[in-house]
Design a protein around this motif. Sequence first.
Motif, PDB file in Angstrom:
ATOM      1  N   SER A  23       0.944  -1.135   0.037  1.00 14.15           N
ATOM      2  CA  SER A  23      -0.003   0.091  -0.072  1.00 14.15           C
ATOM      3  C   SER A  23       1.022   1.310  -0.089  1.00 14.15           C
ATOM      4  N   ASN A  24       0.863   2.173  -1.090  1.00 13.07           N
ATOM      5  CA  ASN A  24       1.692   2.986  -1.261  1.00 13.07           C
ATOM      6  C   ASN A  24       0.960   4.409  -1.040  1.00 13.07           C
ATOM      7  N   PHE A  25       1.695   5.366  -0.160  1.00 15.66           N
ATOM      8  CA  PHE A  25       0.922   6.548  -0.069  1.00 15.66           C
ATOM      9  C   PHE A  25       1.955   7.603  -0.507  1.00 15.66           C
ATOM     10  N   THR A  26       1.650   8.521  -1.342  1.00 14.39           N
ATOM     11  CA  THR A  26       2.857   9.252  -1.946  1.00 14.39           C
ATOM     12  C   THR A  26       2.154  10.878  -1.989  1.00 14.39           C
ATOM     13  N   THR A  27       3.019  11.793  -1.796  1.00 14.64           N
ATOM     14  CA  THR A  27       2.868  13.255  -1.802  1.00 14.64           C
ATOM     15  C   THR A  27       3.756  13.679  -2.945  1.00 14.64           C
ATOM     16  N   LYS A  52      -1.792  14.422  -3.565  1.00 17.51           N
ATOM     17  CA  LYS A  52      -1.699  13.107  -2.673  1.00 17.51           C
ATOM     18  C   LYS A  52      -2.169  11.977  -3.621  1.00 17.51           C
ATOM     19  N   GLN A  65      -2.840   7.469  -3.233  1.00 17.09           N
ATOM     20  CA  GLN A  65      -2.920   6.219  -2.630  1.00 17.09           C
ATOM     21  C   GLN A  65      -3.169   4.888  -3.492  1.00 17.09           C
ATOM     22  N   TYR A  90       7.103   9.150  -0.192  1.00 13.69           N
ATOM     23  CA  TYR A  90       6.334   8.100  -0.154  1.00 13.69           C
ATOM     24  C   TYR A  90       6.581   7.324   1.262  1.00 13.69           C
ATOM     25  N   ASN A 103       5.423   3.571   2.375  1.00 14.46           N
ATOM     26  CA  ASN A 103       5.064   2.120   1.940  1.00 14.46           C
ATOM     27  C   ASN A 103       4.747   1.276   2.988  1.00 14.46           C
TER      28      ASN A 103
END
Length: 421
Positions: A80-84, A93, A95, A401, A403
Amino acid sequence: MIKKLIVLASIFLSINSWAQDNTASPYSYYGLGEIKFKGTEEIRSIGGLGIVADSIHLNILNPASYSKLRFSTFAIGSTSNFTTFKSDNVSEKSQRTNLNYIAIGFPVKKFGVSFGLMPYSAVGYKIENTEFNIIDNTERNKRSTGNGNINSLFAGTGYTINKNFSVGINVNYNFGEIESQYVESIYSPFILQLRSREKNISNITGLSFNAGLFYSTKLKNNKNLYASFTYNPETKLTSKNSRNIATIIYNVNGQELISNPSEDIAVDDQKLVIPSKYSLGGGIGVKNKWLLGTEITFTENSKTTNRFGKIDGVTYENSARIAFGGYFIPKYDSFSSYFSRITYRAGFRYENSGLVIRNESINDYGMNFGLGLPVGLSKINLGFEYGKKGTTTQNLIQENYFNINVGFSLNDLWFRKREIN
């Protein structure tokens, strides 16, 4: 029986997971897209070191490690990737949750065999630019979007030469489709709204190979020395391309009308380079206790090509990746404390991606932490990664990011005949 049901359920879920977008990075616009990490979650959590080979974990970075398997192993992992995404004056952003790999390995006397499926690269970008002309009160909007994947179906084997040396090889069949669109729109109070669209589709196929060598020897005080070498020779993928161009007009009621649509236009096929790569790593540790190691990887990315020719302001350079990491198990055979049997992992990596935009090298670095939670012989592997890619210099994009990685390594004696019923 439960493990076999988990395997079947994982395979079923993977069919849908592979169809999803695997990236939102604007840098996936270039070359073959964003190149994906090829290792399992337990390898990722120690910085991506491919120097480990043992009896219950698959190391798909180095096929020589397959010969060390003593149990049949099923491995699957997701992120699960969360990137700004950050520029000089704006941020956005994103996800995503994606499947990273699905693989099976098993021992056959001095041999080990493995096969599986994983993404090689992913494309998923949206780049938009708007210009306003105050003289004629016209607004011109340009938007590029792309999506798709190149996947690798692999099969490999490893062989134990003697108690110190093992060798191995993987054969990879790469396949996938990448679609990109370029839309240019003109808005003006004096003319009809006009939009032109160009859509390109690339169907990509081809074989690639990688070979590995693994060495281990005992030192004093129960310590072991490990060394690993892998080599991926340069290969070329075939890209069969097609193009479609259409003009879209909006009438005064805002209704969309297709003007002068074209049939698919034949575009010359291309040969896209997967550059050669080799890595060398080593480490020291005590079996089932701890490991510290490092690895460096060199890639001839200067030979990378884009899907549709040269892009202004973009070049490629040879690149390097360096990683440090290790793990610690307080007491792997403890009966009284579950936390003593957990594998604690950590690592750091720095990579020059080889992509150069407006004379700025696009670098990527990250820190990893992970836990290996034992369930009998099997493990649930949790990993956490924080990293940064790119820069805001020269009006580029920086990706920050985080992860969350989850992997399962399920082990059993699938192919051994029972002696007692």
